[in-house]
Design a protein around this motif. Structure first.
Motif, short mmCIF file in Angstrom:
data_model
loop_
_atom_site.label_atom_id
_atom_site.label_comp_id
_atom_site.label_asym_id
_atom_site.label_seq_id
_atom_site.Cartn_x
_atom_site.Cartn_y
_atom_site.Cartn_z
N ILE A 59 -1.14 0.79 1.07
CA ILE A 59 -0.77 0.96 2.65
C ILE A 59 0.22 -0.07 2.92
O ILE A 59 -0.37 -1.27 2.72
CB ILE A 59 -1.92 0.99 3.60
N GLU A 60 1.29 0.09 3.41
CA GLU A 60 2.32 -0.90 3.77
C GLU A 60 2.49 -0.99 5.24
O GLU A 60 2.55 0.18 5.70
CB GLU A 60 3.63 -0.67 3.17
N TYR A 61 2.02 -2.18 5.76
CA TYR A 61 2.26 -1.96 7.26
C TYR A 61 2.38 -3.51 7.72
O TYR A 61 2.51 -4.51 6.91
CB TYR A 61 1.02 -1.52 7.93
N ARG B 247 16.54 -1.81 -1.78
CA ARG B 247 15.44 -2.75 -1.85
C ARG B 247 14.26 -1.66 -1.78
O ARG B 247 13.35 -1.85 -2.44
CB ARG B 247 15.25 -3.85 -0.80
N ASP B 248 14.30 -0.76 -1.00
CA ASP B 248 13.28 0.24 -0.66
C ASP B 248 12.98 1.13 -1.91
O ASP B 248 11.85 1.50 -2.43
CB ASP B 248 13.23 0.83 0.53
N ILE B 249 14.23 1.52 -2.36
CA ILE B 249 14.10 2.44 -3.51
C ILE B 249 13.57 1.65 -4.69
O ILE B 249 12.54 2.13 -5.28
CB ILE B 249 15.53 2.84 -3.96
N GLY C 130 7.08 -2.72 17.91
CA GLY C 130 6.91 -1.92 16.72
C GLY C 130 6.21 -2.28 15.68
O GLY C 130 5.29 -1.87 14.96
N HIS C 131 6.21 -3.91 15.38
CA HIS C 131 5.84 -4.31 14.47
C HIS C 131 4.10 -4.47 14.80
O HIS C 131 3.07 -4.50 13.98
CB HIS C 131 6.29 -5.83 14.28
N LEU C 132 3.86 -4.72 15.99
CA LEU C 132 2.34 -4.53 16.59
C LEU C 132 1.80 -3.33 16.15
O LEU C 132 0.66 -3.21 15.84
CB LEU C 132 2.42 -5.10 18.01
N PRO D 236 6.79 -7.63 9.54
CA PRO D 236 8.14 -8.20 10.34
C PRO D 236 9.12 -8.76 9.61
O PRO D 236 9.02 -9.04 8.70
CB PRO D 236 7.11 -9.32 11.24
N ASN D 237 10.17 -9.06 10.51
CA ASN D 237 11.23 -9.69 9.92
C ASN D 237 11.28 -11.23 10.36
O ASN D 237 11.12 -11.60 11.31
CB ASN D 237 12.66 -9.04 10.47
N ILE D 238 11.41 -12.03 9.37
CA ILE D 238 11.42 -13.41 9.43
C ILE D 238 12.75 -13.78 10.21
O ILE D 238 13.86 -13.28 9.97
CB ILE D 238 11.22 -14.21 8.28
N LEU E 73 21.32 -3.41 -0.37
CA LEU E 73 21.07 -3.00 0.98
C LEU E 73 19.50 -2.72 1.40
O LEU E 73 18.70 -2.72 0.41
CB LEU E 73 21.83 -1.82 1.46
N TYR E 74 19.11 -2.75 2.43
CA TYR E 74 17.78 -2.29 2.91
C TYR E 74 17.21 -1.07 2.02
O TYR E 74 15.93 -1.24 1.54
CB TYR E 74 17.77 -1.91 4.56
N ILE E 75 18.07 -0.23 2.04
CA ILE E 75 17.79 1.12 1.31
C ILE E 75 17.35 0.81 0.00
O ILE E 75 16.53 1.19 -0.75
CB ILE E 75 18.26 2.30 1.56
#
Ligand code: ARG
Length: 606
Positions: A147-149, A346-348, A161-163, A152-154, A342-344
């Motif tokens: 479970i990833e939750y 890294r997610d892949i 949204g992060h909360l 936040p972005n440093i 890119l963001y995506i």
């Protein structure tokens, strides 16, 4: 472990074992089995099938069965009549009533009360590991979930949204643990990308070592805002900022030692601060990962694999992209022309790395619905890559929060919000001097109530709903608020304390408590709610909705507060006082368990 003090569980061997049905830890299951056995014979169906047709009763009934769902030949009304004609009341089921094609059943109250209170007592006080609690089950046994939750972005703002991700994610982790899953939680920090180039350039201009050490999150955010302002300037001046930032990020990606070292300092100091906030919020992570931890190699491999599979196209500007129009998901860039990710990307690659490491049965991403498209895109890409586990990825989304600003109206960070909630509660508590003097650590308590307020407000409605942050509503002790739930718990604790002062305590051998004295409608209502808690946990696992648990806890608290006058403990004859006290102690245990499931710390005094 499931031996109840009056040995009732031996009766279950008369029933077939149905997967997911656990009468030893869920009294309602025991009653459903009993009802099923009263349906099976007259209807000529297996008990398993009868069991599936039993619903929690509407209106006054405990259970209702809609006969048509069994799809028997002949008239449902006649089958219903057969069931009622054949019905023999016993210890478990007291009545069966026909209403057209429906049959309603009532549980025998003394059996219900005994079984439920016994189970709560056994599971709360007599399980070898404190991991098991009343309401837990074993449905996830042997299965692994990631479970990833929060994530936040440093150097950027920790926003609502992060909360929400933090609160909902913690809840989902707790629910999975409560249902036997092997859970690993990950905080996937936004700790990579060009913004760190911006921060580095900004830090050279505006940074202070001192401020970085004392309050990295606010300081870096401040620096980030300032340098972005510089970056927006017309002409060369603005452009130079962005060029320098891009160059710095490129150095990070190439593994340049000085650049990486500087970046790591930013990350470490920020993380330290975040950990303090999480601790305050009663939230933990097994892994602090982040975009930076996704390896270059994994990204290269993924892009190459997609290329060989013919999934990648090169755009006019030299960027590599995947077209997903066929699935109405547009197209997405995987790699910029300078080769940076890119963001995506890294997610892949990150998902692939996680699968290789954990071999999960499912993985949940708790991310705001603004990112629905992003999640759908990278899930699809993984699927197109032929990875069978891609189908086990789940996006748990949620709506937006409006107006999360301080009461004075300024935009603020998480810490500000929590501080303010705590301060307001503290002022409130001070108004009752006598009580206030009794609370051991009023500041800490106020802080806790404030956080309960924030969390319950967030979890009170369906995830997908947007809501408006409302200070006065959420901090009130009246109405369906966090402070109200904490108060209900503290009041139950106080009943127990006052009873103890009067020499009344629950005996270790609870079989001596005369539960048959609990005859009032108010007592049955509370017990019926306590009996429903294991079902509430099961539903939470299916829907991923904390609101079901919140609603339940309000119902329970209302039932309890409605019973103070009819179920008086002190000044009663001893046996009666003890029976009532035990009911309240069990109610306290379940309320506490439910609050913990929602990541709150139940308070004993306030
Ligand atoms: N850091 C991201 C943001 O704040 C959220 C990360 C969500 N998780 C993910 N695997 N993309 O927008």
């Amino acid at each position: 472990a499931a031996t109840t003090s009056n040995g009732v569980q031996s009766a279950y061997s008369a029933y077939p074992a149905i997967p997911g049905v656990e009468p030893q830890i869920c009294a309602l299951d025991a009653f459903r089995l009993a009802v099923a056995s009263k349906l099976a014979a007259p209807l000529g169906i297996p008990i398993e099938k009868a069991y599936e047709g039993i619903d929690i009763g509407k209106k006054e009934a405990d259970f209702t069965v809609a006969i048509p769902r069994f799809r028997l030949s002949g008239k449902p009304d006649e089958w219903a009549k057969k069931v009622v004609d054949a019905f023999q009341p016993d210890d478990m089921v007291e009545s069966a009533v026909q209403d057209k094609a429906f049959v309603s059943f009532m549980m025998r109250t003394p059996t219900l009360v005994r079984k439920v209170l016994d189970q709560i007592n056994d599971l709360t006080y007599h399980t070898p590991s404190k991991k098991a609690e009343y309401g837990c089950n074993h449905s996830g046994k042997g299965k692994k979930v990631i479970i990833e939750y929060s994530s936040p972005n440093i150097a950027k703002e920790f926003h609502a949204g992060h909360l929400r991700s933090t609160i909902i994610g913690a809840f989902l982790s707790n629910v999975h643990r409560a249902t036997g899953w092997d859970v690993t939680t990950i905080n996937y920090l936004g700790d990579w990308g060009k913004q760190f180039g911006m921060v580095a350039v900004g830090f050279d201009r505006y940074g202070s070592e001192e401020a970085l050490k004392t309050d990295a999150i606010h300081h870096l955010y401040d620096v980030y805002v300032k340098i972005n302002r510089d970056g927006e300037k017309e002409g060369e001046e603005g452009k130079a900022v962005h060029d320098a930032a891009r160059e710095f990020f490129k150095r990070m990606e190439d593994g340049d030692e000085a650049a990486v070292k500087q970046w790591k300092r930013f990350r470490d100091f920020s993380l330290e601060r975040y950990k303090q906030s999480y601790e305050r919020l009663n939230i933990e992570f097994d892994v602090y990962g982040g975009e930076s931890t996704v390896s270059q190699k994994a990204m290269q491999d993924a892009v190459e694999k997609m290329q060989t599979m013919g999934l990648v196209e090169t755009g006019e500007d030299g960027a590599k992209l995947v077209k997903l129009d066929k699935w109405k998901l547009g197209s997405t860039i995987l790699q910029k022309k300078d080769g940076t990710s890119l963001y995506i990307t890294r997610d892949i690659a990150g998902a692939i790395e996680r699968y290789d490491k954990y071999h999960f049965d499912k993985m949940i991403y708790v991310v705001a619905s603004q990112q629905d498209l992003h999640l759908a895109q990278f899930f699809k890409v993984l699927d197109l890559m032929g990875l069978p586990w891609a189908k086990t990825l789940e996006h748990v989304n949620f709506g937006m929060v409006a107006g999360m600003s301080s009461r004075k109206g300024t935009a603020v960070s998480l810490d500000h919000i929590l501080n303010e909630a705590g301060e307001v509660m503290h002022e409130q508590m001070r108004k009752n001097e006598a009580k206030y003097a009794n609370v051991e650590n009023p500041e800490k308590t106020a802080d806790e109530i404030g956080m309960s307020a924030v969390k319950i407000q967030d979890m009170a409605a369906k995830r997908i709903n947007n809501y408006t942050f409302n200070w006065s509503r959420m901090l009130s002790f009246e109405g369906d608020t966090g402070p109200y739930l904490q108060y209900a718990h503290a009041r139950l604790c106080s009943v127990q304390r006052r009873a103890a002062d009067a020499g009344l305590t629950i005996p270790t051998d609870v079989s001596t408590v005369k539960t048959e004295l609990l005859v009032e409608a108010g007592a049955r209502a509370i017990v019926a709610l306590l009996a429903a808690y294991p079902d509430v946990v099961r539903t939470a696992l299916k829907t991923y909705e904390p609101s079901g648990v919140v609603t339940y806890l309000f119902k329970l608290s209302h039932a309890i507060s409605g019973a103070w006058e009819t179920l008086v403990v002190l000044g009663q004859e001893k046996e009666l006082a003890l029976a009532r006290l035990w009911l309240f102690v069990c109610a306290r245990d379940v309320l506490g368990t439910g609050l913990r499931l929602l990541s709150l710390r139940p308070l004993e005094k306030m």
